[in-house]
Design a protein around this motif. Structure first.
Motif, mmCIF file in Angstrom:
data_model
loop_
_atom_site.group_PDB
_atom_site.id
_atom_site.type_symbol
_atom_site.label_atom_id
_atom_site.label_comp_id
_atom_site.label_asym_id
_atom_site.label_seq_id
_atom_site.Cartn_x
_atom_site.Cartn_y
_atom_site.Cartn_z
ATOM 1 N N PHE A 36 -31.099 8.289 5.428
ATOM 2 C CA PHE A 36 -32.019 7.649 6.359
ATOM 3 C C PHE A 36 -31.489 6.316 6.898
ATOM 4 O O PHE A 36 -32.163 5.670 7.688
ATOM 5 C CB PHE A 36 -33.385 7.427 5.685
ATOM 6 N N LYS A 37 -30.310 5.913 6.486
ATOM 7 C CA LYS A 37 -29.747 4.659 6.986
ATOM 8 C C LYS A 37 -29.504 4.782 8.488
ATOM 9 O O LYS A 37 -28.937 5.760 8.964
ATOM 10 C CB LYS A 37 -28.443 4.335 6.261
ATOM 11 N N LYS A 61 -39.671 -5.769 1.346
ATOM 12 C CA LYS A 61 -38.512 -6.305 2.069
ATOM 13 C C LYS A 61 -37.361 -6.559 1.097
ATOM 14 O O LYS A 61 -36.203 -6.225 1.367
ATOM 15 C CB LYS A 61 -38.896 -7.608 2.780
ATOM 16 N N LYS A 62 -37.698 -7.162 -0.035
ATOM 17 C CA LYS A 62 -36.690 -7.437 -1.062
ATOM 18 C C LYS A 62 -36.108 -6.137 -1.601
ATOM 19 O O LYS A 62 -34.890 -6.010 -1.819
ATOM 20 C CB LYS A 62 -37.331 -8.248 -2.194
ATOM 21 N N LYS A 63 -36.972 -5.152 -1.784
ATOM 22 C CA LYS A 63 -36.527 -3.850 -2.274
ATOM 23 C C LYS A 63 -35.595 -3.176 -1.264
ATOM 24 O O LYS A 63 -34.593 -2.546 -1.647
ATOM 25 C CB LYS A 63 -37.743 -2.959 -2.556
ATOM 26 N N LYS A 68 -30.201 -1.178 1.355
ATOM 27 C CA LYS A 68 -30.000 -1.366 2.811
ATOM 28 C C LYS A 68 -30.068 -0.059 3.602
ATOM 29 O O LYS A 68 -29.355 0.129 4.584
ATOM 30 C CB LYS A 68 -28.665 -2.083 3.072
ATOM 31 N N ASN A 69 -30.945 0.819 3.147
ATOM 32 C CA ASN A 69 -31.151 2.065 3.880
ATOM 33 C C ASN A 69 -32.310 1.967 4.865
ATOM 34 O O ASN A 69 -32.333 2.658 5.881
ATOM 35 C CB ASN A 69 -31.428 3.218 2.905
#
Length: 323
Positions: A36-37, A61-63, A68-69
């Motif tokens: 899904f990136k 957001k942190k997760k 970074k996907n």
């Protein structure tokens, strides 16, 4: 690969932290992988929430930054703009190739995003895509296809599960002052680009705790005494006046809205909320096209003649004669 995402999941939100947590859990459980990136981004326009919305956003957001996907873009209004202005603002914030609109309290079932991923990666049309909502009316090709406008009006009022080509939706600027800006957008888009049902097995379900209809008159949407009924009517009047839809399409859509409205009135009666039902009914029969109003109520009564609720529909018709 382009940094521009394929799909934006676009939310308007207000004081719905618990629902957003469920939304993010579903998205991350299904989509937080390399497949899904650059495909998916989440965009939220927050109408100045005062609950834990910002905490939920910051947590995810942190997760999202670990793998970074997924990309989360969060915008908070300095004051509550009301749903209409917040939705219009959201339409200008999205930036992917396609945009999927979701209410914060409408959550897709497991597998929904995987199915959307497969479908969109094979799709190259600019038509509106309509994904299934639990308990919503299906699109039947009756009356030689003239029910399509009524389908867009009624399906569009739910907001969720509609996918539009982003660059095209951003061109729409002709919003009225009613409570349903999404209906205007969807109907205008449909009339220009067409629409089709996107057949996926997973559906979208409402997760709002409010079930009784009477509580929805003055919920965060502020529907008012008419349950925002005339918001739909005004949109149809506008499109008919501007010759965007013909007389048959106009009448059939008005009929479908009144059919929905009487179902709401009947439900209020069965919930022992007759006071709300009477208030609502007295509002919806104020429509200026009195002859059309009476004809539609007569047609609805005929359609329900063999149902157990025929007396209810008969009485509703008689009241229009005395109106």
């Amino acid at each position: 690969m382009s940094s521009k995402s394929k799909l934006s999941i676009a939310f308007t939100t207000y004081n719905s932290a618990k629902n957003l947590k469920k939304q993010f859990n579903r998205i991350f459980n299904e989509c937080d992988n390399s497949k899904f990136k650059n495909f998916l981004e989440i965009i939220l326009s927050d109408n100045c929430s005062t609950d834990d919305t910002i905490k939920i956003i910051n947590f995810y957001k942190k997760k999202s930054q670990k793998k970074k996907n997924l990309v989360i873009k969060y915008f908070k209004n300095k004051k509550n703009l009301g749903f209409r202005k917040n939705f219009i603002r959201l339409t200008q914030l999205v930036d992917s190739e396609y945009t999927l609109f979701l209410n914060d309290d409408d959550c897709p079932e497991i597998g929904y995003y995987k199915e959307i991923y497969k479908k969109l990666n094979k799709y190259n049309s600019k038509k509106m895509l309509i994904t299934p909502i639990k308990n919503s009316n299906k699109h039947y090709r009756a009356f030689f296809g003239l029910n399509k406008v009524s389908y867009i009006i009624n399906r569009g009022s739910i907001l969720s599960g509609i996918i539009l080509y982003t660059s095209m939706l951003k061109k729409f600027k002709s919003y009225s002052k009613g409570l349903y800006p999404q209906i205007e957008l969807y109907l205008g888009y449909f009339l220009k680009h067409g629409a089709e049902d996107l057949h996926v097995k997973s559906v979208i379900k409402n997760i709002d705790a409010i079930t009784e209809s009477k509580h929805k008159f003055n919920d965060r949407m502020q529907r008012g005494k008419d349950y925002a009924f005339f918001g739909k009517i005004q949109i149809l009047e506008k499109f008919y006046k501007n010759k965007k839809i013909n007389f048959i399409e106009f009448c059939y859509a008005i009929y479908s809205i009144y059919n929905w409205a009487l179902a709401i009135k009947l439900k209020l009666n069965k919930e022992n909320a007759q006071e709300y039902g009477s208030m609502f009914f007295n509002e919806i029969i104020k429509y200026k096209r009195k002859n059309l109003l009476r004809f539609i109520f007569f047609l609805i009564f005929l359609r329900k003649f063999f149902s157990k609720d025929r007396i209810f529909y008969y009485n509703a018709f008689i009241k229009t004669l005395n109106n």
